[in-house]
Write a protein that holds these residues in place. Structure first.
Motif, short mmCIF file in Angstrom:
data_model
loop_
_atom_site.label_atom_id
_atom_site.label_comp_id
_atom_site.label_asym_id
_atom_site.label_seq_id
_atom_site.Cartn_x
_atom_site.Cartn_y
_atom_site.Cartn_z
N THR A 40 0.89 -1.23 -0.07
CA THR A 40 0.02 -0.01 -0.19
C THR A 40 0.91 1.36 0.12
O THR A 40 1.90 1.19 0.85
N ALA A 41 0.52 2.16 -0.84
CA ALA A 41 1.41 3.58 -0.92
C ALA A 41 0.98 4.52 0.15
O ALA A 41 -0.13 4.19 1.05
N PRO A 42 2.11 4.86 0.93
CA PRO A 42 1.70 5.77 1.85
C PRO A 42 0.79 6.73 1.59
O PRO A 42 0.63 7.14 0.38
N ALA A 43 0.17 7.30 2.71
CA ALA A 43 -0.94 8.25 2.31
C ALA A 43 -0.40 9.61 1.93
O ALA A 43 0.90 10.06 2.26
N SER A 44 -1.02 10.33 0.93
CA SER A 44 -0.49 11.41 0.49
C SER A 44 -0.58 12.53 1.45
O SER A 44 -1.66 12.61 2.24
N PRO A 45 0.29 13.27 1.68
CA PRO A 45 0.13 14.36 2.69
C PRO A 45 -0.74 15.55 2.11
O PRO A 45 -0.77 16.52 2.90
N TYR A 46 -1.04 15.61 0.79
CA TYR A 46 -1.73 16.53 0.41
C TYR A 46 -3.53 16.42 0.15
O TYR A 46 -3.71 14.96 -0.19
N VAL A 47 -4.18 17.31 0.27
CA VAL A 47 -5.58 17.08 -0.06
C VAL A 47 -5.60 17.69 -1.73
O VAL A 47 -5.06 18.79 -1.70
N ASP A 48 -6.17 17.07 -2.48
CA ASP A 48 -6.02 17.58 -4.03
C ASP A 48 -7.58 18.12 -4.33
O ASP A 48 -8.43 17.42 -4.16
N LEU A 49 -7.66 19.09 -4.75
CA LEU A 49 -8.89 19.88 -5.15
C LEU A 49 -8.79 20.45 -6.37
O LEU A 49 -7.97 20.88 -7.30
N THR A 50 -10.05 20.39 -7.15
CA THR A 50 -10.24 21.06 -8.47
C THR A 50 -10.46 22.56 -8.11
O THR A 50 -10.69 22.93 -7.12
N ARG A 51 -10.43 23.32 -9.28
CA ARG A 51 -10.61 24.51 -9.09
C ARG A 51 -11.97 25.06 -8.63
O ARG A 51 -11.96 25.96 -8.00
N LEU A 65 -5.55 22.16 -7.39
CA LEU A 65 -4.76 22.72 -6.23
C LEU A 65 -4.47 21.62 -5.24
O LEU A 65 -5.28 20.94 -5.20
N SER A 66 -3.22 21.43 -4.84
CA SER A 66 -2.92 20.30 -3.73
C SER A 66 -2.56 21.05 -2.34
O SER A 66 -1.45 21.92 -2.68
N LEU A 67 -3.08 20.88 -1.41
CA LEU A 67 -2.90 21.59 -0.09
C LEU A 67 -2.37 20.71 1.01
O LEU A 67 -3.16 19.60 1.17
N ARG A 68 -1.17 20.86 1.37
CA ARG A 68 -0.54 19.80 2.69
C ARG A 68 -1.47 19.82 3.63
O ARG A 68 -2.03 20.75 4.32
N LYS A 69 -1.98 18.69 4.39
CA LYS A 69 -2.72 18.51 5.13
C LYS A 69 -2.11 17.81 6.31
O LYS A 69 -2.49 17.47 7.64
N LEU A 70 -0.83 16.98 6.23
CA LEU A 70 -0.03 16.14 7.00
C LEU A 70 1.18 16.73 7.31
O LEU A 70 1.86 17.34 6.22
#
Ligand SMILES: Nc1ncnc2c1ncn2[C@@H]1O[C@H](COP(=O)(O)OP(=O)(O)O)[C@@H](O)[C@H]1O
Ligand SMILES: CC(C)(COP(=O)(O)O)[C@@H](O)C(=O)NCCC(=O)O
Length: 322
Positions: free
Chosen positions: A10-21, A317-322
């Motif tokens: 399993t890939a590590p959880a992404s530190p980012y939340v990805d958002l569309t415009r 946009l990708s916003l870091r959440k972790l």
């Protein structure tokens, strides 16, 4: 019988939340400071060609997010002062880094952010510094054989740049930086940009997210990005950025390069094709290799990645959440 896997892939959880415009711009409803007609005019007066939709959909929510971060930062600072028994202390500036390729639109993003952030009553004093002021002067670059490496990490006085930001962050009453001129393509002798205890400092440049070089003893050192409270990486396809670079070169050829003092004046005296061939050469031999080797590898260190599509429109946009 199927073999039993010995490791779970399993890939590590992404530190980012990805958002569309669209998802991101929907958040603007929570931005309590809409733009007034006057402010729209003032933004236009910055001289940047930015669509108003872009300001409203992308940069207003970002200015709100940053306003929340600045508030949280000052709360944390208070907690630290309480822990250290230091009582109430003057706040320290909130530092924002803006990174990305040559011609991706860093300067435009940084100028917009400065104008939008200064509208908040909690932090009206916003200063903007570009890292080109810390490029070594041409004479020094030439001495080191680095004239065709402008913008690469080694073409900067990185120690002076980090010291500058550290001093502003530490709340020194007055800190100054050298100034670079695109007109003469060199550092301007005797000129300094003075920063006096801003609420927010924006530091914009190609390499602001580069990790620090290890010291002579091999130990890691504190780098510029260690002073950032937030960072934005402006991202786009390399092919799109090349078009923006060539487009800007073409526009400058009609305007700023015409100035008799311009380093690039010679490209106004030759046919357009020849001038653009030079710009293509600069892109292929300097700016693209720098993007690929030094700038792009730092994208994963940013708090927020703005991904642009054609026409400079932010699409994701990708916003870091972790
Ligand atoms: N949001 C935007 N909308 C339209 N054009 C833009 C936008 N951002 C940048 N540009 C244009 O793209 C080119 C590069 O932008 P600039 O901010 O100078 O890039 P950088 O500072 O990254 O070199 C310029 O011609 C600029 O006018
Ligand atoms: C001055 C720059 C290195 C950008 O510097 P930055 O503000 O990002 O530190 C760049 O705009 C530049 O001039 N590059 C040299 C190659 C060229 O002329 O395109």
């Amino acid at each position: 019988m199927r073999p039993v896997p010995t490791t779970t892939a399993t890939a590590p959880a992404s530190p980012y939340v990805d958002l569309t415009r669209e998802q991101w711009s929907a958040l603007r409803d929570r931005t309590p400071l809409p733009l007034t007609a006057d402010e729209v005019e003032r933004l236009r007066g910055l001289g940047d060609v930015v669509d108003l939709d872009e300001v409203v959909d992308v940069y207003l929510p970002l200015s709100r997010l940053l306003n929340l971060y600045v508030g949280a930062h000052s709360g944390l600072r208070g907690a630290l002062n309480t822990f250290l028994g230091e009582g109430a202390q003057p706040g320290t500036p909130f530092v924002i880094g803006v990174a990305g390729s040559v011609a991706v639109g860093k300067s435009t993003t940084a100028r917009l952010l400065r104008a939008l952030l200064a509208r908040w009553p909690e932090h009206p004093r916003v200063e903007l510094v570009t890292t080109d002021g810390f490029l070594m002067p041409n004479a020094e670059l030439a001495r080191r054989g680095l004239m065709s490496r402008k913008g690469f990490p080694e073409s900067y006085d990185r120690r002076a740049l980090t010291r500058f930001v550290a001093d502003v962050k530490a709340g020194k009453p007055e800190v100054s930086a050298p100034v670079y001129s695109h007109l003469i393509y060199d550092i301007v002798p005797e000129e300094r940009l003075v920063v006096r205890r801003p609420d927010i400092l924006i530091v914009e440049g190609l390499n602001v997210l580069q990790p620090a070089l290890p010291g002579a003893d091999g130990r890691s050192r504190i780098g510029l990005a260690d002073y950032f409270d937030f960072s934005v990486y402006v991202d786009a396809r390399t092919e799109d950025i090349e078009q923006w670079y060539l487009g800007r070169f073409g526009k400058l050829r009609q305007t700023a390069f015409q100035d008799p003092d311009s380093y690039f004046r010679k490209y106004t005296q030759v046919p357009e094709d020849e001038a653009l061939d030079y710009a293509r050469l600069m892109w292929r031999t300097v700016n693209r290799p720098n993007l690929e080797q030094n700038v792009l590898p730092t994208r994963g260190r940013a708090t927020l990645v703005l991904r642009k599509g054609p026409g400079h429109k932010v699409q994701r946009l990708s916003l870091r959440k972790l």
